[in-house]
Design a protein around this motif. Structure first.
Motif, mmCIF file in Angstrom:
data_model
loop_
_atom_site.group_PDB
_atom_site.id
_atom_site.type_symbol
_atom_site.label_atom_id
_atom_site.label_comp_id
_atom_site.label_asym_id
_atom_site.label_seq_id
_atom_site.Cartn_x
_atom_site.Cartn_y
_atom_site.Cartn_z
ATOM 1 N N ASP A 1 -8.709 9.960 2.168
ATOM 2 C CA ASP A 1 -7.713 10.367 3.155
ATOM 3 C C ASP A 1 -7.262 9.145 3.950
ATOM 4 N N ALA A 2 -5.952 8.969 4.030
ATOM 5 C CA ALA A 2 -5.397 7.782 4.690
ATOM 6 C C ALA A 2 -5.660 7.769 6.193
ATOM 7 N N ARG A 3 -6.262 8.835 6.737
ATOM 8 C CA ARG A 3 -6.555 8.751 8.175
ATOM 9 C C ARG A 3 -7.630 7.708 8.461
ATOM 10 N N PHE A 4 -8.245 7.179 7.378
ATOM 11 C CA PHE A 4 -9.228 6.093 7.562
ATOM 12 C C PHE A 4 -8.652 4.723 7.200
ATOM 13 N N LEU B 1 5.793 5.062 2.038
ATOM 14 C CA LEU B 1 5.553 6.504 2.190
ATOM 15 C C LEU B 1 6.603 7.219 1.347
ATOM 16 N N ASN B 2 6.188 7.839 0.274
ATOM 17 C CA ASN B 2 7.150 8.472 -0.623
ATOM 18 C C ASN B 2 6.966 9.983 -0.649
ATOM 19 N N PHE B 3 7.963 10.693 -0.167
ATOM 20 C CA PHE B 3 7.987 12.161 -0.248
ATOM 21 C C PHE B 3 6.704 12.759 0.332
ATOM 22 N N SER B 4 6.376 12.254 1.523
ATOM 23 C CA SER B 4 5.175 12.732 2.215
ATOM 24 C C SER B 4 5.319 14.215 2.539
ATOM 25 N N ASP B 5 4.187 14.914 2.572
ATOM 26 C CA ASP B 5 4.216 16.334 2.935
ATOM 27 C C ASP B 5 4.876 16.484 4.308
ATOM 28 N N PRO B 6 5.877 17.388 4.429
ATOM 29 C CA PRO B 6 6.620 17.473 5.698
ATOM 30 C C PRO B 6 5.860 18.162 6.834
ATOM 31 N N MET C 1 11.484 5.245 -9.124
ATOM 32 C CA MET C 1 11.554 6.657 -8.722
ATOM 33 C C MET C 1 10.149 7.249 -8.782
ATOM 34 N N THR C 2 9.805 8.044 -7.793
ATOM 35 C CA THR C 2 8.516 8.750 -7.830
ATOM 36 C C THR C 2 8.688 10.034 -8.654
ATOM 37 N N GLU C 3 7.573 10.721 -8.893
ATOM 38 C CA GLU C 3 7.646 11.985 -9.634
ATOM 39 C C GLU C 3 8.511 12.996 -8.877
ATOM 40 N N TYR C 4 8.259 13.147 -7.564
ATOM 41 C CA TYR C 4 9.047 14.087 -6.765
ATOM 42 C C TYR C 4 10.516 13.671 -6.736
ATOM 43 N N VAL D 1 0.861 -1.184 0.000
ATOM 44 C CA VAL D 1 0.000 0.000 0.000
ATOM 45 C C VAL D 1 0.897 1.234 0.000
ATOM 46 N N GLU D 2 0.725 2.079 -1.010
ATOM 47 C CA GLU D 2 1.488 3.330 -1.052
ATOM 48 C C GLU D 2 0.577 4.473 -0.608
ATOM 49 N N VAL D 3 0.956 5.158 0.446
ATOM 50 C CA VAL D 3 0.115 6.233 0.993
ATOM 51 C C VAL D 3 0.623 7.582 0.481
ATOM 52 N N GLY D 4 -0.269 8.337 -0.183
ATOM 53 C CA GLY D 4 0.118 9.639 -0.736
ATOM 54 C C GLY D 4 0.870 9.467 -2.041
ATOM 55 N N THR D 5 0.257 8.773 -2.972
ATOM 56 C CA THR D 5 0.949 8.430 -4.226
ATOM 57 C C THR D 5 1.118 9.620 -5.166
ATOM 58 N N GLY D 6 0.376 10.709 -4.932
ATOM 59 C CA GLY D 6 0.465 11.847 -5.853
ATOM 60 C C GLY D 6 -0.049 11.436 -7.233
ATOM 61 N N LYS D 7 0.766 11.652 -8.253
ATOM 62 C CA LYS D 7 0.332 11.330 -9.620
ATOM 63 C C LYS D 7 0.470 9.851 -9.945
ATOM 64 N N ALA E 1 -2.564 2.045 -4.368
ATOM 65 C CA ALA E 1 -2.072 3.409 -4.159
ATOM 66 C C ALA E 1 -3.192 4.239 -3.555
ATOM 67 N N VAL E 2 -2.846 5.086 -2.581
ATOM 68 C CA VAL E 2 -3.843 5.923 -1.895
ATOM 69 C C VAL E 2 -3.498 7.388 -2.144
ATOM 70 N N GLU E 3 -4.497 8.166 -2.533
ATOM 71 C CA GLU E 3 -4.272 9.604 -2.734
ATOM 72 C C GLU E 3 -5.556 10.349 -2.391
ATOM 73 N N LYS E 4 -5.425 11.449 -1.627
ATOM 74 C CA LYS E 4 -6.629 12.182 -1.237
ATOM 75 C C LYS E 4 -6.923 13.380 -2.128
ATOM 76 N N ASN E 5 -5.886 13.909 -2.777
ATOM 77 C CA ASN E 5 -6.082 15.123 -3.584
ATOM 78 C C ASN E 5 -6.791 14.789 -4.906
ATOM 79 N N ASP E 6 -7.829 15.569 -5.222
ATOM 80 C CA ASP E 6 -8.651 15.259 -6.403
ATOM 81 C C ASP E 6 -7.837 15.238 -7.697
ATOM 82 N N SER E 7 -7.063 16.321 -7.916
ATOM 83 C CA SER E 7 -6.339 16.422 -9.196
ATOM 84 C C SER E 7 -5.310 15.318 -9.323
ATOM 85 N N ALA E 8 -4.538 15.117 -8.230
ATOM 86 C CA ALA E 8 -3.499 14.081 -8.285
ATOM 87 C C ALA E 8 -4.138 12.702 -8.486
ATOM 88 N N ALA E 9 -5.220 12.430 -7.741
ATOM 89 C CA ALA E 9 -5.884 11.131 -7.867
ATOM 90 C C ALA E 9 -6.441 10.944 -9.279
HETATM 91 N N1 SAM Z 1 4.464 10.336 -3.496
HETATM 92 C C1 SAM Z 1 4.401 11.281 -4.590
HETATM 93 C C2 SAM Z 1 5.790 11.535 -5.134
HETATM 94 O O1 SAM Z 1 6.752 11.195 -4.448
HETATM 95 O O2 SAM Z 1 5.894 12.055 -6.250
HETATM 96 C C3 SAM Z 1 3.703 12.569 -4.177
HETATM 97 C C4 SAM Z 1 4.395 13.373 -3.106
HETATM 98 S S1 SAM Z 1 3.419 14.769 -2.562
HETATM 99 C C5 SAM Z 1 4.580 15.780 -1.772
HETATM 100 C C6 SAM Z 1 2.516 14.104 -1.205
HETATM 101 C C7 SAM Z 1 1.165 13.532 -1.609
HETATM 102 O O3 SAM Z 1 0.580 12.878 -0.482
HETATM 103 C C8 SAM Z 1 0.175 14.584 -2.061
HETATM 104 O O4 SAM Z 1 -0.359 14.225 -3.313
HETATM 105 C C9 SAM Z 1 -0.893 14.580 -0.968
HETATM 106 O O5 SAM Z 1 -2.186 14.884 -1.454
HETATM 107 C C10 SAM Z 1 -0.798 13.155 -0.469
HETATM 108 N N2 SAM Z 1 -1.283 12.992 0.910
HETATM 109 C C11 SAM Z 1 -0.877 13.699 1.993
HETATM 110 N N3 SAM Z 1 -1.546 13.312 3.087
HETATM 111 C C12 SAM Z 1 -2.400 12.332 2.685
HETATM 112 C C13 SAM Z 1 -3.378 11.552 3.355
HETATM 113 N N4 SAM Z 1 -3.621 11.713 4.670
HETATM 114 N N5 SAM Z 1 -4.073 10.638 2.649
HETATM 115 C C14 SAM Z 1 -3.847 10.487 1.316
HETATM 116 N N6 SAM Z 1 -2.945 11.216 0.632
HETATM 117 C C15 SAM Z 1 -2.229 12.118 1.292
#
Ligand code: SAM
Length: 234
Positions: free
Chosen positions: A119-122, A137-142, A213-216, A66-72, A90-98
């Motif tokens: 949202d992965a909080r569920f 967890l790849n390049f999660s928002d800091p 490699m991820t996009e980021y 399971v990849e949490v926050g997959t972005g694109k 793959a899990v993604e909460k953002n509409d555009s990225a998903a």
């Molecule tokens: N993993 C991708 C990469 O490395 O290219 C995207 C990195 S981006 C900085 C972080 C992504 O995690 C964003 O698309 C954001 O919407 C998603 N994200 C952050 N918190 C999340 C959550 N609680 N549940 C699902 N997605 C989440």
């Protein structure tokens, strides 16, 4: 963003009711249908697979990642192609990225790849206890400000959920360009008692063809930034 939500409404690789599949994820990965179970032959073929090239993807074919926050979505897309015997969600909460990920998965995705748009909080309502083999967890928002620390994907509340859904010998792999998030996460997993299996402060110093490699990551690697990576066991 409108197009993304419209696309997601129809997307084939999107699992709309993840909680309905808790405990039965492996039966969703079938090829042209998302509802049939793998045949006995498919299961046997998976069981006899013999990939040995990745510590995270080696011994047991058919493991659930399971990849949490997959972005694109590029990481799970590539990993699913690289490891056809393994299953990726793959899990993604953002509409555009998903939306972008869903389109990619429908157009280029392999049979062992699905997407959750939420949202992965569920997350512990989507997977049964001990159902998942590997979390990425790849390049999660800091979330650098303390007041937002709870949103970090390595915050206590997430760790408790990962602990619940991972198998007893399950693993969590994290990559980031952010030194502070890396330090925070090392402490978080250590405090929670997760054994550290591997750590690097410059993961791409050597070639790692076994890990996509991820996009980021591609962007940061092109800028010459070091990539931090750690792997923990539950
Ligand atoms: N993993 C991708 C990469 O490395 O290219 C995207 C990195 S981006 C900085 C972080 C992504 O995690 C964003 O698309 C954001 O919407 C998603 N994200 C952050 N918190 C999340 C959550 N609680 N549940 C699902 N997605 C989440």
């Amino acid at each position: 963003m409108g197009w993304a939500v419209e696309y997601l409404d129809e997307a084939e690789k999107l699992v709309r009711d993840p909680e309905a599949h808790a405990g039965q994820w492996k039966s969703l990965f079938t090829g042209d249908s998302q509802t049939d179970s793998l045949s006995t032959e498919d299961e046997q073929a998976a069981e006899t697979g013999n990939r040995t090239d990745s510590p995270l993807c080696s011994q047991v074919p058919g493991r659930l990642h399971v990849e949490v926050g997959t972005g694109k979505g590029g990481y799970s897309l590539q990993m699913a192609a690289l490891y056809p015997e393994e299953r990726f969600v793959a899990v993604e909460k953002n509409d555009s990225a998903a939306g972008i990920a869903a389109k990619k998965y429908d157009e280029e995705g392999t049979d062992n790849l699905l997407l959750i748009w939420n949202d992965a909080r569920f997350i512990d309502s989507w997977f049964a206890p001990e159902e998942v083999d590997v979390i990425h967890l790849n390049f999660s928002d800091p979330w650098p400000k303390n007041r937002n620390a709870k949103r970090r994907l390595s915050a206590d509340s997430f760790l408790r959920q990962y602990e619940k859904i991972l198998k007893p010998d399950g693993e969590l792999a994290m990559k980031t360009d952010n030194a502070r998030l890396f330090e925070y996460s090392l402490l978080q997993f250590s405090k929670a008692g997760w054994p550290l299996l591997d750590a690097s402060v410059d993961f791409r110093r050597e070639d790692h063809p076994e890990d996509a490699m991820t996009e980021y990551e591609s962007k940061f690697a092109a800028e010459g930034k070091p990539i931090y990576r750690a792997v923990w066991r539950r």
